[in-house]
Design a protein around this motif. Structure first.
Motif, PDB file in Angstrom:
ATOM      1  N   ARG A 146       0.833  -1.209   0.000  1.00 30.40           N
ATOM      2  CA  ARG A 146       0.000   0.000   0.000  1.00 30.40           C
ATOM      3  C   ARG A 146       0.870   1.263   0.000  1.00 30.40           C
ATOM      4  O   ARG A 146       0.578   2.220  -0.708  1.00 30.40           O
ATOM      5  N   ARG A 147       1.922   1.250   0.824  1.00 31.31           N
ATOM      6  CA  ARG A 147       2.834   2.413   0.864  1.00 31.31           C
ATOM      7  C   ARG A 147       3.539   2.608  -0.476  1.00 31.31           C
ATOM      8  O   ARG A 147       3.671   3.729  -0.959  1.00 31.31           O
ATOM      9  N   LEU A 148       3.985   1.506  -1.073  1.00 31.39           N
ATOM     10  CA  LEU A 148       4.715   1.602  -2.336  1.00 31.39           C
ATOM     11  C   LEU A 148       3.806   2.018  -3.487  1.00 31.39           C
ATOM     12  O   LEU A 148       4.260   2.683  -4.417  1.00 31.39           O
ATOM     13  N   LEU A 149       2.540   1.648  -3.434  1.00 28.94           N
ATOM     14  CA  LEU A 149       1.598   2.054  -4.472  1.00 28.94           C
ATOM     15  C   LEU A 149       1.535   3.572  -4.584  1.00 28.94           C
ATOM     16  O   LEU A 149       1.542   4.120  -5.695  1.00 28.94           O
ATOM     17  N   VAL A 150       1.497   4.246  -3.459  1.00 26.29           N
ATOM     18  CA  VAL A 150       1.425   5.711  -3.453  1.00 26.29           C
ATOM     19  C   VAL A 150       2.641   6.302  -4.168  1.00 26.29           C
ATOM     20  O   VAL A 150       2.523   7.261  -4.935  1.00 26.29           O
ATOM     21  N   LYS A 151       3.777   5.698  -3.958  1.00 25.36           N
ATOM     22  CA  LYS A 151       5.025   6.222  -4.519  1.00 25.36           C
ATOM     23  C   LYS A 151       5.278   5.769  -5.957  1.00 25.36           C
ATOM     24  O   LYS A 151       5.836   6.523  -6.760  1.00 25.36           O
ATOM     25  N   TYR A 152       4.866   4.547  -6.293  1.00 27.73           N
ATOM     26  CA  TYR A 152       5.271   3.958  -7.570  1.00 27.73           C
ATOM     27  C   TYR A 152       4.095   3.490  -8.445  1.00 27.73           C
ATOM     28  O   TYR A 152       4.255   2.561  -9.236  1.00 27.73           O
ATOM     29  N   GLU A 153       2.954   4.114  -8.351  1.00 26.90           N
ATOM     30  CA  GLU A 153       1.776   3.672  -9.101  1.00 26.90           C
ATOM     31  C   GLU A 153       2.058   3.487 -10.590  1.00 26.90           C
ATOM     32  O   GLU A 153       1.515   2.595 -11.234  1.00 26.90           O
ATOM     33  N   HIS A 154       2.919   4.330 -11.138  1.00 22.40           N
ATOM     34  CA  HIS A 154       3.210   4.275 -12.573  1.00 22.40           C
ATOM     35  C   HIS A 154       4.654   3.864 -12.860  1.00 22.40           C
ATOM     36  O   HIS A 154       5.226   4.260 -13.877  1.00 22.40           O
ATOM     37  N   ASN A 155       5.234   3.060 -11.966  1.00 22.04           N
ATOM     38  CA  ASN A 155       6.599   2.579 -12.171  1.00 22.04           C
ATOM     39  C   ASN A 155       6.714   1.159 -11.617  1.00 22.04           C
ATOM     40  O   ASN A 155       7.129   0.950 -10.482  1.00 22.04           O
ATOM     41  N   ARG A 156       6.329   0.200 -12.441  1.00 23.34           N
ATOM     42  CA  ARG A 156       6.314  -1.198 -12.006  1.00 23.34           C
ATOM     43  C   ARG A 156       7.689  -1.698 -11.575  1.00 23.34           C
ATOM     44  O   ARG A 156       7.804  -2.459 -10.617  1.00 23.34           O
ATOM     45  N   ASP A 157       8.716  -1.306 -12.293  1.00 22.75           N
ATOM     46  CA  ASP A 157      10.055  -1.790 -11.946  1.00 22.75           C
ATOM     47  C   ASP A 157      10.462  -1.320 -10.554  1.00 22.75           C
ATOM     48  O   ASP A 157      10.977  -2.102  -9.755  1.00 22.75           O
ATOM     49  N   ALA A 158      10.243  -0.052 -10.255  1.00 23.40           N
ATOM     50  CA  ALA A 158      10.608   0.479  -8.938  1.00 23.40           C
ATOM     51  C   ALA A 158       9.748  -0.156  -7.841  1.00 23.40           C
ATOM     52  O   ALA A 158      10.249  -0.462  -6.754  1.00 23.40           O
ATOM     53  N   TYR A 159       8.470  -0.353  -8.119  1.00 25.13           N
ATOM     54  CA  TYR A 159       7.563  -0.995  -7.162  1.00 25.13           C
ATOM     55  C   TYR A 159       8.064  -2.400  -6.823  1.00 25.13           C
ATOM     56  O   TYR A 159       8.172  -2.775  -5.655  1.00 25.13           O
ATOM     57  N   THR A 160       8.386  -3.168  -7.854  1.00 20.70           N
ATOM     58  CA  THR A 160       8.874  -4.532  -7.657  1.00 20.70           C
ATOM     59  C   THR A 160      10.200  -4.528  -6.903  1.00 20.70           C
ATOM     60  O   THR A 160      10.397  -5.311  -5.961  1.00 20.70           O
ATOM     61  N   GLN A 161      11.110  -3.669  -7.311  1.00 22.24           N
ATOM     62  CA  GLN A 161      12.421  -3.603  -6.661  1.00 22.24           C
ATOM     63  C   GLN A 161      12.298  -3.230  -5.185  1.00 22.24           C
ATOM     64  O   GLN A 161      13.005  -3.776  -4.342  1.00 22.24           O
ATOM     65  N   ALA A 162      11.380  -2.334  -4.876  1.00 21.47           N
ATOM     66  CA  ALA A 162      11.221  -1.886  -3.491  1.00 21.47           C
ATOM     67  C   ALA A 162      10.670  -2.989  -2.583  1.00 21.47           C
ATOM     68  O   ALA A 162      10.826  -2.917  -1.367  1.00 21.47           O
ATOM     69  N   LYS A 163      10.037  -4.001  -3.146  1.00 26.55           N
ATOM     70  CA  LYS A 163       9.518  -5.124  -2.357  1.00 26.55           C
ATOM     71  C   LYS A 163      10.565  -6.215  -2.149  1.00 26.55           C
ATOM     72  O   LYS A 163      10.385  -7.096  -1.305  1.00 26.55           O
ATOM     73  N   THR A 164      11.649  -6.179  -2.904  1.00 23.64           N
ATOM     74  CA  THR A 164      12.610  -7.279  -2.942  1.00 23.64           C
ATOM     75  C   THR A 164      13.208  -7.614  -1.583  1.00 23.64           C
ATOM     76  O   THR A 164      13.321  -8.790  -1.227  1.00 23.64           O
ATOM     77  N   GLY A 165      13.590  -6.629  -0.807  1.00 24.28           N
ATOM     78  CA  GLY A 165      14.197  -6.888   0.501  1.00 24.28           C
ATOM     79  C   GLY A 165      13.261  -7.651   1.424  1.00 24.28           C
ATOM     80  O   GLY A 165      13.675  -8.604   2.103  1.00 24.28           O
ATOM     81  N   PHE A 166      12.008  -7.253   1.453  1.00 26.80           N
ATOM     82  CA  PHE A 166      11.024  -7.935   2.292  1.00 26.80           C
ATOM     83  C   PHE A 166      10.847  -9.378   1.828  1.00 26.80           C
ATOM     84  O   PHE A 166      10.824 -10.313   2.639  1.00 26.80           O
ATOM     85  N   ILE A 167      10.721  -9.567   0.533  1.00 25.64           N
ATOM     86  CA  ILE A 167      10.520 -10.906  -0.020  1.00 25.64           C
ATOM     87  C   ILE A 167      11.708 -11.801   0.305  1.00 25.64           C
ATOM     88  O   ILE A 167      11.545 -12.938   0.762  1.00 25.64           O
ATOM     89  N   ARG A 168      12.907 -11.294   0.098  1.00 25.60           N
ATOM     90  CA  ARG A 168      14.109 -12.100   0.393  1.00 25.60           C
ATOM     91  C   ARG A 168      14.175 -12.475   1.864  1.00 25.60           C
ATOM     92  O   ARG A 168      14.570 -13.588   2.215  1.00 25.60           O
ATOM     93  N   SER A 169      13.793 -11.538   2.727  1.00 29.65           N
ATOM     94  CA  SER A 169      13.796 -11.820   4.158  1.00 29.65           C
ATOM     95  C   SER A 169      12.846 -12.972   4.490  1.00 29.65           C
ATOM     96  O   SER A 169      13.194 -13.873   5.262  1.00 29.65           O
TER      97      SER A 169
END
Length: 177
Positions: A146-169
């Motif tokens: 939800r937080r990343l949507l506000v920041k990256y609604e029109h940037n799928r690559d940045a949205y995906t990259q910003a989730k990577t740390g959580f996913i890896r954890s």
């Protein structure tokens, strides 16, 4: 179209969990098994649309594992003949990423991402199962999205990259259990 134009036409959208996503997966996976036959080693519904109660992009992700003997070029041809659009490929690793439901007018009523991989041990399954078994992690992931949507609604690559740390954890924790 440029990538930026595509991102405008196909912004990131999040929806509350829809039980129909499982039915979409069942229908599409049956079709994939029918058209690919013996090439299919395993097929799974992955991603947030699998996890009950988790906010998700209304796009059903499917992990299709093909047998080591499958000819990836043939698999690609069959899938494209069935209406799948190639997004990315890595033939030397036997990987394809395709989609269905992206139209010149925007999203169709049903949208899919298909991840074709050689049969193996895939972290997408670990992550999915970790979220199912750890509701606290699923809730944290939903809030992150939800937080990343506000920041990256029109940037799928940045949205995906910003989730990577959580996913890896989560995947790391899943590997330890």
């Amino acid at each position: 179209m440029t990538v930026e134009e595509l991102w405008q036409l196909f912004p990131i959208q999040l929806s509350e969990h829809d039980p129909q996503w499982s039915a979409w997966y069942e229908d599409e996976s049956s079709s994939l098994v029918r058209i690919l036959g013996g090439n299919v080693a395993r097929i799974d519904h992955i991603g947030s649309t699998y996890v009950s109660g988790l906010v998700a992009k209304p796009i059903v992700d499917i992990l299709l594992q093909v047998r080591p003997t499958a000819d990836i070029a043939d698999v690609r041809g069959v899938l494209e003949g069935d209406g799948w659009l190639l997004m990315a490929e890595c033939p030397e690793r036997g990987e394809l990423d395709l989609n269905k439901g992206y139209t010149p007018e925007g999203f169709a009523a049903k949208v899919f991402h298909l991840h074709v991989r050689r049969e193996g041990d895939w972290d997408e399954l670990r992550f999915r199962d970790y979220l199912v078994g750890h509701s606290d992690a699923a809730a944290q992931y939903g809030e992150l999205k939800r937080r990343l949507l506000v920041k990256y609604e029109h940037n799928r690559d940045a949205y995906t990259q910003a989730k990577t740390g959580f996913i890896r954890s989560c995947v790391d924790k899943a590997r330890k259990t």
